[in-house]
Design a protein around this motif. Structure first.
Motif, PDB file in Angstrom:
ATOM      1  N   UNK A   1       0.658  -1.165   0.133  1.00  0.00           N
ATOM      2  CA  UNK A   1       0.186   0.053   0.130  1.00  0.00           C
ATOM      3  C   UNK A   1       0.780   1.231   0.065  1.00  0.00           C
ATOM      4  N   UNK A   2       0.189   2.355  -0.514  1.00  0.00           N
ATOM      5  CA  UNK A   2       0.899   3.536  -0.436  1.00  0.00           C
ATOM      6  C   UNK A   2       1.407   3.946   1.382  1.00  0.00           C
ATOM      7  N   UNK A   3       2.482   4.709   1.551  1.00  0.00           N
ATOM      8  CA  UNK A   3       2.963   4.943   2.461  1.00  0.00           C
ATOM      9  C   UNK A   3       2.137   6.203   3.156  1.00  0.00           C
ATOM     10  N   UNK A   4       2.361   6.241   4.466  1.00  0.00           N
ATOM     11  CA  UNK A   4       1.403   7.448   5.486  1.00  0.00           C
ATOM     12  C   UNK A   4       2.092   8.581   4.909  1.00  0.00           C
ATOM     13  N   UNK A   5       3.542   8.687   4.569  1.00  0.00           N
ATOM     14  CA  UNK A   5       4.093   9.921   4.580  1.00  0.00           C
ATOM     15  C   UNK A   5       4.592  10.280   3.174  1.00  0.00           C
ATOM     16  N   UNK A   6       4.481   9.558   2.150  1.00  0.00           N
ATOM     17  CA  UNK A   6       4.708   9.915   0.665  1.00  0.00           C
ATOM     18  C   UNK A   6       4.012   8.929  -0.199  1.00  0.00           C
ATOM     19  N   UNK A   7       4.345   9.022  -1.395  1.00  0.00           N
ATOM     20  CA  UNK A   7       3.704   8.426  -2.380  1.00  0.00           C
ATOM     21  C   UNK A   7       4.475   6.806  -2.773  1.00  0.00           C
ATOM     22  N   UNK A   8       5.380   6.481  -1.907  1.00  0.00           N
ATOM     23  CA  UNK A   8       6.056   5.210  -2.196  1.00  0.00           C
ATOM     24  C   UNK A   8       5.057   4.279  -1.615  1.00  0.00           C
ATOM     25  N   UNK A   9       5.595   2.815  -1.993  1.00  0.00           N
ATOM     26  CA  UNK A   9       4.846   1.716  -1.874  1.00  0.00           C
ATOM     27  C   UNK A   9       5.500   1.174  -0.652  1.00  0.00           C
ATOM     28  N   UNK A  10       4.809   0.778   0.552  1.00  0.00           N
ATOM     29  CA  UNK A  10       5.494   0.070   1.536  1.00  0.00           C
ATOM     30  C   UNK A  10       4.948  -1.537   1.400  1.00  0.00           C
ATOM     31  N   UNK A  11       6.368  -2.393   1.409  1.00  0.00           N
ATOM     32  CA  UNK A  11       5.962  -3.874   1.164  1.00  0.00           C
ATOM     33  C   UNK A  11       5.254  -4.567   2.179  1.00  0.00           C
ATOM     34  N   UNK A  12       4.085  -5.306   2.181  1.00  0.00           N
ATOM     35  CA  UNK A  12       3.423  -5.781   3.059  1.00  0.00           C
ATOM     36  C   UNK A  12       3.030  -7.326   2.633  1.00  0.00           C
ATOM     37  N   UNK A  13       3.040  -8.056   3.846  1.00  0.00           N
ATOM     38  CA  UNK A  13       2.738  -9.559   3.524  1.00  0.00           C
ATOM     39  C   UNK A  13       1.337  -9.717   4.202  1.00  0.00           C
ATOM     40  N   UNK A  14       0.681  -8.836   4.749  1.00  0.00           N
ATOM     41  CA  UNK A  14      -0.856  -9.039   5.247  1.00  0.00           C
ATOM     42  C   UNK A  14      -1.213  -7.659   5.699  1.00  0.00           C
ATOM     43  N   UNK A  15      -2.684  -7.738   5.726  1.00  0.00           N
ATOM     44  CA  UNK A  15      -3.156  -6.350   6.068  1.00  0.00           C
ATOM     45  C   UNK A  15      -4.492  -6.908   7.100  1.00  0.00           C
ATOM     46  N   UNK A  16      -4.137  -6.464   8.301  1.00  0.00           N
ATOM     47  CA  UNK A  16      -4.685  -6.697   9.439  1.00  0.00           C
ATOM     48  C   UNK A  16      -6.601  -6.368   9.435  1.00  0.00           C
ATOM     49  N   UNK A  17      -6.827  -5.508   8.507  1.00  0.00           N
ATOM     50  CA  UNK A  17      -8.148  -5.209   8.344  1.00  0.00           C
ATOM     51  C   UNK A  17      -8.817  -5.715   7.065  1.00  0.00           C
ATOM     52  N   UNK A  18      -8.054  -6.492   6.613  1.00  0.00           N
ATOM     53  CA  UNK A  18      -8.646  -7.126   5.494  1.00  0.00           C
ATOM     54  C   UNK A  18      -9.141  -8.695   5.881  1.00  0.00           C
ATOM     55  N   UNK A  19     -10.372  -9.082   5.189  1.00  0.00           N
ATOM     56  CA  UNK A  19     -10.675 -10.402   5.661  1.00  0.00           C
ATOM     57  C   UNK A  19      -9.746 -11.501   5.262  1.00  0.00           C
ATOM     58  N   UNK A  20      -9.671 -12.366   6.018  1.00  0.00           N
ATOM     59  CA  UNK A  20      -8.758 -13.313   5.920  1.00  0.00           C
ATOM     60  C   UNK A  20      -8.471 -14.101   4.497  1.00  0.00           C
ATOM     61  N   UNK A  21      -9.530 -14.248   3.591  1.00  0.00           N
ATOM     62  CA  UNK A  21      -9.366 -14.823   2.159  1.00  0.00           C
ATOM     63  C   UNK A  21      -8.618 -13.612   1.525  1.00  0.00           C
ATOM     64  N   UNK A  22      -8.698 -12.372   1.822  1.00  0.00           N
ATOM     65  CA  UNK A  22      -7.953 -11.228   0.984  1.00  0.00           C
ATOM     66  C   UNK A  22      -6.323 -11.431   1.253  1.00  0.00           C
ATOM     67  N   UNK A  23      -6.093 -11.929   2.608  1.00  0.00           N
ATOM     68  CA  UNK A  23      -4.945 -12.056   3.023  1.00  0.00           C
ATOM     69  C   UNK A  23      -4.276 -13.336   2.151  1.00  0.00           C
ATOM     70  N   UNK A  24      -4.944 -14.326   2.154  1.00  0.00           N
ATOM     71  CA  UNK A  24      -4.604 -15.382   1.206  1.00  0.00           C
ATOM     72  C   UNK A  24      -4.318 -14.852  -0.187  1.00  0.00           C
ATOM     73  N   UNK A  25      -4.904 -14.181  -0.768  1.00  0.00           N
ATOM     74  CA  UNK A  25      -4.974 -13.287  -2.086  1.00  0.00           C
ATOM     75  C   UNK A  25      -3.711 -12.727  -2.164  1.00  0.00           C
ATOM     76  N   UNK A  26      -3.234 -11.888  -1.199  1.00  0.00           N
ATOM     77  CA  UNK A  26      -2.036 -11.120  -1.095  1.00  0.00           C
ATOM     78  C   UNK A  26      -0.849 -11.937  -1.125  1.00  0.00           C
ATOM     79  N   UNK A  27      -0.906 -13.184  -0.608  1.00  0.00           N
ATOM     80  CA  UNK A  27       0.226 -14.039  -0.535  1.00  0.00           C
ATOM     81  C   UNK A  27       0.384 -14.668  -1.813  1.00  0.00           C
ATOM     82  N   UNK A  28      -0.669 -15.009  -2.573  1.00  0.00           N
ATOM     83  CA  UNK A  28      -0.735 -15.411  -3.903  1.00  0.00           C
ATOM     84  C   UNK A  28      -0.065 -14.480  -4.742  1.00  0.00           C
ATOM     85  N   UNK A  29      -0.449 -13.202  -4.806  1.00  0.00           N
ATOM     86  CA  UNK A  29       0.222 -12.178  -5.670  1.00  0.00           C
ATOM     87  C   UNK A  29       1.562 -11.888  -5.419  1.00  0.00           C
TER      88      UNK A  29
END
Length: 395
Positions: A161-189
């Protein structure tokens, strides 16, 4: 003529410079999530803080009347501060409130809505009901957009996702507010990354029993859909209208859910794929007392108001974050339907539009129902009930 030297504060009056460290006390939290502090005549905006906290900050941006700062340390924490469960919080720009206890988030959002409505629309805070909480403050989002961006320092892709302080992307492996099925999709991407940077990937979970085209809008928190429908139903029942015009109707969510309360309805949507889906959604539920029309709401609204009796019609509008177009607001003021139910995820543009609709006593605001569709973030959904003033003449 004003002397040019009086238009900008002299450099010596600025109490700090970019890079300076200072200690400030947070007096308020602005809509959007930034804390507000004051140093002499300057307002200092600081993210990830709470009202009443004393914090050490570093000045990162300096303007004529305000500064922005980065949080370094919390010297005197609020008793309602909690440990964020997400390891990316503070870097990722998706959440603003994970450091705040959830009941305190609800009170904060209520205050922010009241303040915005009072300042922008002159609306009495008593019109705003308490915020309806989400039954699931984490793991609720059914749609997210992740991005890929080439990181020249690590010579690889950042996917997140876009960082809080600039337009760069922060590398993430999971999103705590996303449904679990979406986190599985993040892993696949992440396991099968796009071939280059700059690509947006939309991940979503299908809404059960609803047809939603890939790029069409649907509410992002399934857990609060019953409360959202309940709020709209209460408003429509109170009006006793016989007809409903649902503008910006998407795949027909409100039209289909409210169709049993009226003799007839019409949904309007610019997205033609969504209109086709709306027709199938209505047919699947046996809703045969209405239709869905493809086009701009501001173009089709006058014709709908000619067809329906204004005195027996409720208009439901769920516009984009930018709010309702001026020509649609003017048409509503001119045709004066029995009721306007306004649904919005942006209280500031909503307050602006409610102010226009209620100007000169055309409509009366009955109440505003906030619903926390977006826990851990600065966003909040609101449903407003406006009734035509009984003394307002119709053209």
């Amino acid at each position: 003529m004003q002397n040019a030297s009086n238009m900008n504060p002299p450099a010596e009056t600025v109490p700090f410079s970019v890079g300076a460290h200072c200690t400030v006390t947070i007096s308020d939290i602005a809509f959007g999530g930034e804390g507000v502090a004051r140093v002499e005549d300057f307002v200092v905006f600081v993210p990830f803080v709470m009202e009443g906290e004393v914090v050490e900050v570093e000045i990162t941006e300096l303007k004529k009347r305000f500064a922005r700062a980065r949080l370094l340390r919390v010297l005197q924490p609020s008793p309602e501060r909690v440990q964020p469960p997400c390891r990316y919080f503070g870097d990722c720009g998706g959440c603003q409130y994970q450091h705040i206890d959830y009941p305190a988030q609800l009170r904060l959002k209520h205050k922010q809505i009241c303040d915005l409505f009072q300042r922008i629309g002159g609306i009495d805070a008593r019109m705003v009901e308490p915020v309806i909480p989400s039954p699931q403050p984490y793991g609720y989002r059914n749609r997210i957009m992740i991005r890929s961006q080439w990181d020249k320092f690590k010579q690889g892709l950042n996917i997140g996702f876009i960082r809080a302080d600039n337009r760069l992307v922060v590398d993430i492996e999971e999103c705590k507010i996303a449904e679990p099925a979406l986190n599985a999709q993040i892993t696949n991407v992440r396991a099968h990354p796009p071939p280059k940077g700059g690509i947006k990937v939309v991940l979503r979970i299908a809404a059960e029993d609803w047809e939603v085209p890939r790029d069409s809008f649907f509410q992002n928190n399934f857990f609060l859909l019953p409360k959202l429908v309940e709020a709209a139903r209460q408003c429509l029942q109170r009006s006793r209208s016989r007809h409903l015009a649902d503008l910006y109707c998407g795949v027909g969510f409100f039209s289909v859910e409210l169709a049993d309360l009226v003799e007839s309805f019409a949904g309007v949507e610019l997205d033609q794929l969504a209109v086709k889906a709306a027709r199938r959604n209505a047919a699947a539920r046996g809703r045969t007392n209405g239709e869905f029309l493809a086009g701009r709401a501001e173009d089709l609204l006058p014709g709908l108001m000619d067809r329906f009796s204004a005195a027996a019609t409720s208009i439901l509008i769920d516009p984009p974050r930018t709010g309702c177009p001026a020509e649609s607001l003017a048409c509503l003021r001119r045709t004066r339907p029995n009721q306007v139910i306004y649904v919005s995820c942006h209280p500031a543009t909503m307050a602006r539009d409610l102010n226009i609709l209620c100007a000169e006593g055309v409509f009366d605001l009955v109440k505003v129902i906030p619903i926390d569709m977006f826990p851990q973030t600065a966003h909040v959904e609101c449903v407003a009930d406006l009734q035509l003033n009984s003394g307002a003449p119709r053209d």
